[in-house]
Design a protein around this motif. Sequence first.
Motif, PDB file in Angstrom:
ATOM      1  N   GLY A   2       0.804  -1.217   0.000  1.00 20.77           N
ATOM      2  CA  GLY A   2       0.000   0.000   0.000  1.00 20.77           C
ATOM      3  C   GLY A   2       0.836   1.265   0.000  1.00 20.77           C
ATOM      4  N   LYS A   3       1.927   1.266   0.730  1.00 21.03           N
ATOM      5  CA  LYS A   3       2.804   2.441   0.787  1.00 21.03           C
ATOM      6  C   LYS A   3       3.670   2.551  -0.471  1.00 21.03           C
ATOM      7  N   SER A   4       4.322   1.420  -0.859  1.00 21.85           N
ATOM      8  CA  SER A   4       5.246   1.453  -2.002  1.00 21.85           C
ATOM      9  C   SER A   4       4.521   1.777  -3.301  1.00 21.85           C
ATOM     10  N   ALA A   5       3.362   1.154  -3.526  1.00 23.93           N
ATOM     11  CA  ALA A   5       2.625   1.401  -4.762  1.00 23.93           C
ATOM     12  C   ALA A   5       2.142   2.844  -4.829  1.00 23.93           C
ATOM     13  N   PRO A  27      -2.662 -12.543  -9.755  1.00 21.63           N
ATOM     14  CA  PRO A  27      -2.154 -12.151  -8.434  1.00 21.63           C
ATOM     15  C   PRO A  27      -0.764 -12.719  -8.161  1.00 21.63           C
ATOM     16  N   ASN A  28      -0.259 -12.414  -6.943  1.00 22.99           N
ATOM     17  CA  ASN A  28       1.021 -12.944  -6.490  1.00 22.99           C
ATOM     18  C   ASN A  28       2.177 -12.408  -7.320  1.00 22.99           C
ATOM     19  N   GLY A  29       2.101 -11.108  -7.659  1.00 16.57           N
ATOM     20  CA  GLY A  29       3.171 -10.482  -8.424  1.00 16.57           C
ATOM     21  C   GLY A  29       3.586  -9.164  -7.790  1.00 16.57           C
ATOM     22  N   MET A  30       4.544  -8.493  -8.462  1.00 18.66           N
ATOM     23  CA  MET A  30       5.066  -7.229  -7.948  1.00 18.66           C
ATOM     24  C   MET A  30       4.577  -6.017  -8.729  1.00 18.66           C
ATOM     25  N   GLY A  31       3.920  -6.246  -9.880  1.00 17.64           N
ATOM     26  CA  GLY A  31       3.377  -5.119 -10.606  1.00 17.64           C
ATOM     27  C   GLY A  31       4.089  -4.809 -11.906  1.00 17.64           C
ATOM     28  N   PHE A  32       4.100  -3.522 -12.273  1.00 16.37           N
ATOM     29  CA  PHE A  32       4.539  -3.115 -13.614  1.00 16.37           C
ATOM     30  C   PHE A  32       5.204  -1.747 -13.547  1.00 16.37           C
ATOM     31  N   ILE A  33       6.299  -1.609 -14.308  1.00 16.90           N
ATOM     32  CA  ILE A  33       6.945  -0.307 -14.498  1.00 16.90           C
ATOM     33  C   ILE A  33       7.063  -0.033 -15.992  1.00 16.90           C
ATOM     34  N   ILE A  46       5.820   5.545 -15.833  1.00 20.03           N
ATOM     35  CA  ILE A  46       4.709   5.156 -14.960  1.00 20.03           C
ATOM     36  C   ILE A  46       5.181   4.031 -14.051  1.00 20.03           C
ATOM     37  N   ASN A  47       5.015   4.224 -12.744  1.00 19.65           N
ATOM     38  CA  ASN A  47       5.486   3.255 -11.761  1.00 19.65           C
ATOM     39  C   ASN A  47       4.292   2.685 -10.993  1.00 19.65           C
ATOM     40  N   MET A  48       4.030   1.387 -11.208  1.00 20.15           N
ATOM     41  CA  MET A  48       2.991   0.681 -10.453  1.00 20.15           C
ATOM     42  C   MET A  48       3.616  -0.549  -9.793  1.00 20.15           C
ATOM     43  N   TRP A  49       4.810  -0.339  -9.248  1.00 20.59           N
ATOM     44  CA  TRP A  49       5.571  -1.427  -8.628  1.00 20.59           C
ATOM     45  C   TRP A  49       5.185  -1.547  -7.161  1.00 20.59           C
ATOM     46  N   GLY A  50       5.089  -2.766  -6.676  1.00 19.30           N
ATOM     47  CA  GLY A  50       4.541  -2.991  -5.348  1.00 19.30           C
ATOM     48  C   GLY A  50       5.537  -2.994  -4.216  1.00 19.30           C
ATOM     49  N   CYS A  51       6.800  -2.728  -4.494  1.00 16.30           N
ATOM     50  CA  CYS A  51       7.778  -2.687  -3.406  1.00 16.30           C
ATOM     51  C   CYS A  51       8.821  -1.626  -3.716  1.00 16.30           C
ATOM     52  N   GLN A  81      14.993  -7.810  -7.691  1.00 18.35           N
ATOM     53  CA  GLN A  81      16.448  -7.739  -7.544  1.00 18.35           C
ATOM     54  C   GLN A  81      17.077  -6.953  -8.692  1.00 18.35           C
ATOM     55  N   ILE A  82      16.568  -7.148  -9.886  1.00 17.20           N
ATOM     56  CA  ILE A  82      17.087  -6.401 -11.036  1.00 17.20           C
ATOM     57  C   ILE A  82      16.831  -4.909 -10.857  1.00 17.20           C
ATOM     58  N   LEU A  83      15.633  -4.568 -10.388  1.00 20.59           N
ATOM     59  CA  LEU A  83      15.287  -3.158 -10.227  1.00 20.59           C
ATOM     60  C   LEU A  83      16.030  -2.505  -9.062  1.00 20.59           C
ATOM     61  N   ASN A  84      16.670  -3.295  -8.249  1.00 26.15           N
ATOM     62  CA  ASN A  84      17.468  -2.737  -7.166  1.00 26.15           C
ATOM     63  C   ASN A  84      18.938  -2.589  -7.538  1.00 26.15           C
ATOM     64  N   THR A  85      19.252  -2.767  -8.802  1.00 28.48           N
ATOM     65  CA  THR A  85      20.595  -2.460  -9.305  1.00 28.48           C
ATOM     66  C   THR A  85      20.554  -1.100  -9.989  1.00 28.48           C
ATOM     67  N   ASP A  86      21.716  -0.583 -10.359  1.00 34.43           N
ATOM     68  CA  ASP A  86      21.725   0.712 -11.054  1.00 34.43           C
ATOM     69  C   ASP A  86      22.396   0.599 -12.426  1.00 34.43           C
ATOM     70  N   PHE A  87      22.479  -0.628 -12.962  1.00 29.40           N
ATOM     71  CA  PHE A  87      23.159  -0.744 -14.261  1.00 29.40           C
ATOM     72  C   PHE A  87      22.342  -1.541 -15.275  1.00 29.40           C
ATOM     73  N   PHE A  88      21.038  -1.503 -15.149  1.00 33.42           N
ATOM     74  CA  PHE A  88      20.166  -2.199 -16.089  1.00 33.42           C
ATOM     75  C   PHE A  88      19.296  -1.149 -16.767  1.00 33.42           C
ATOM     76  N   THR A  89      19.343  -1.070 -18.075  1.00 34.58           N
ATOM     77  CA  THR A  89      18.608  -0.025 -18.793  1.00 34.58           C
ATOM     78  C   THR A  89      17.279  -0.591 -19.282  1.00 34.58           C
ATOM     79  N   ILE A  90      16.222  -0.385 -18.513  1.00 35.25           N
ATOM     80  CA  ILE A  90      14.943  -1.017 -18.808  1.00 35.25           C
ATOM     81  C   ILE A  90      13.979  -0.077 -19.530  1.00 35.25           C
ATOM     82  N   SER A  91      13.131  -0.671 -20.329  1.00 38.04           N
ATOM     83  CA  SER A  91      11.963   0.018 -20.865  1.00 38.04           C
ATOM     84  C   SER A  91      10.730  -0.336 -20.049  1.00 38.04           C
ATOM     85  N   TYR A  92      10.612  -1.645 -19.738  1.00 36.77           N
ATOM     86  CA  TYR A  92       9.461  -2.105 -18.959  1.00 36.77           C
ATOM     87  C   TYR A  92       9.910  -3.202 -18.004  1.00 36.77           C
ATOM     88  N   ALA A  93       9.196  -3.327 -16.887  1.00 33.34           N
ATOM     89  CA  ALA A  93       9.385  -4.446 -15.978  1.00 33.34           C
ATOM     90  C   ALA A  93       8.017  -5.015 -15.638  1.00 33.34           C
TER      91      ALA A  93
END
Length: 709
Positions: free
Chosen positions: A24-27, A129-135, A141-146, A171-183
């Motif tokens: 609820g807080k992170s999203a 269900p049982n996922g972390m969401g979408f970026i 647009i950030n709809m990530w759950g953590c 774990q990937i999103l907690n690095t700073d060297f991955f150039t993403i378009s979507y997660a």
Amino acid sequence: MQLKKLTQPKSIAVVGVSDKHGFGKSAAEGTLNSKIRDHVYFVHPRRTEFEGKKCYPTITDLPEVVDCVVLCTPAKTIAGLLREAGEKGIGAAIVYASGFSEEGTLEGRQLEQELKEIAHQYDIAVLGPNGMGFINNVDKINMWGCHTYWDLDDPAHGIAIIAQSGFVSAQILNTDFFTISYAVSSGNGNICTLEDFLSLMIDDEEVSVIALYLEGVRNPKSFLASLERAAKIHKPIVILKSGKSERGAAAAASHTGSMAGSSKAFDSIFEKYGVIVAESFEEFMCLSQALCVLRGNFPKHNSYGVISFSGGESTVSADVAEAMGANLAELSDETKKNIQKFIPAFATAKNPLDATTALFRDEPRTIGLLKAFNDDPAVAGITVGANIERKKDETNYELCLAMAKAVREGIVTKPVFAIPSLEDYRHRASRRVLEDAGIPMMSSMETAFRCLRKIAEFGEYQYTLKSFADCVPKNHSSDETAYALSEFDSKNELIQYGIPVPAQAVVRSKEELQTALSGMKYPVVLKINSNEILHKTEAGGVKLNIQNITEAAAAYEEILSNVKKKLPNAATDGILVQEMVPSGVEMIIGITNDKQFGPMLLVGLGGIYVEIFKDVSLYPIPVNRQEAGTMLEKLRAYPLLAGYRGSSLCDLEALKNLMVKISDYAAEHKDEIKEMDLNPVFVYPKGQGVCAVDALIVKYQKEKEKNDD
């Protein structure tokens, strides 16, 4: 379902906002950091505001029909909230909660089935269900759950992460060297499936690489169709497949409720479709980022020039490259002369090259050295040992600037890779200098060279050399069972496809035996003819090297007597009489019908050796002649076919033709065949053909049809 409202929403409502650490807080905080924050709404029955924004008591009370609702509440509340969203006209939803089918309980499965029914009733695209969401880093647009360290202001993008595990994507999103378009964290993926997102990302021009963490596949047809589209446009898909081991497969099933599938079947599918398979999490990230940074400038073959700045690093590079299968190019004499111009007189021009520390801060010589390697036709790519530490180091920073200039100005056109000695060497500014020029900063040395081999294999991949067709079989119902054809009937089916077998006949009396033998050449073999006795020798049902009618009559009686004693209840249908053919190199060719992906062609060393050496190659049908040849070349026993130490070259063309015919048969019978076994197949010297000496076909049949027969 309207996936666009899920992946590119113009407005969002977060249900269940909270000050406590959790979804609820992170999203809520993530959506506030999004580009569309003015169209972000919060829902909570007992709160009036969150972070200065008004909270509405229910979804129904929202001031507009948002595109996507983000549900941060427990599992038992989700169905009611989703139905309310459907009544409101909302077209997409994200569900973080666990407690559904992944639990393996009846209650969990029923809850998820209810969600599916509501989603279909109201045409709602549901992630989870049982996922972390979408970026969405393209539209910010950030709809990530953590919590994530990902910076939406970072302009670099290109990779689409699709993961059935929230942990992997997090774990990937907690690095700073991955150039993403979507997660995408697809979770259980029973409504909007992993295959839906894979298809979407292949067609997205903002995605240059797809990084897919895969536990299992729900829609094989869609999955294979997406892989083929990616192969056709040469868009890299990097897959980290879990569930390969017996314990891993069990864990995958309990985690997402999906079938892990056959590991060998997946491997063969990936090979055919040019998918790049990572063996570890580190390799998964290294491959994905490198392929993204290269921007399509892939090495054309597996042959590298290696530049280091110390003798020790050079020697270790040679050892590791060889162990990981990355080939070092054989430099021409002209290239060596050019290299010598840019290195100290005491250094030796070779590959791998110890350029010595004299080149560290010498831009002209560094660029000249890179060009010398680049201009050698044997070199497909160049690696440079660049130990970029966590803090800025002027010496290595200037090396990065020189490398970037050589590529950016077109002096060096072949791909260049920076390889650190250790994984943690990741100074952000230095790395960005390289990546902006199209130079990947690789992982630790061992992982890097393994990745270089795989990147080269992807660069060599040619879609036009493969055969593709929809061979996914129907789902077999519970009233279908497997039954075997007799050897005689199996061979008769294969004859219709031009597959060579020995002359044969079935006889049910000594008179028929004499008639059959009158049209055959001795020696012959007699076998019990039965679709229930698959191991004839163990039942005493085989007699070899019969030279005349007298021996044949005696063998006839002995076989019937042996079988009656050992297997009195087995159904038999006479005796199979077959000409004995000359021996050749013994191979096995078979078909196994994977429940998800359909028939797979198997080839390997046959006869008694198939169980001892297990030297086989597996590949999805259809198979063309070139693919058949590649399968054979992968075998350890291939030298026996190609003429080893003076032995005769086997008829490889006839063997490849036979493999293609078996593939054609399996493709036509994909819905009925369960498995097939031709063992042994004798392969004769070049120009003398092949012969399938023994054959077994197992098919599916409904119980009623079987009883009617």
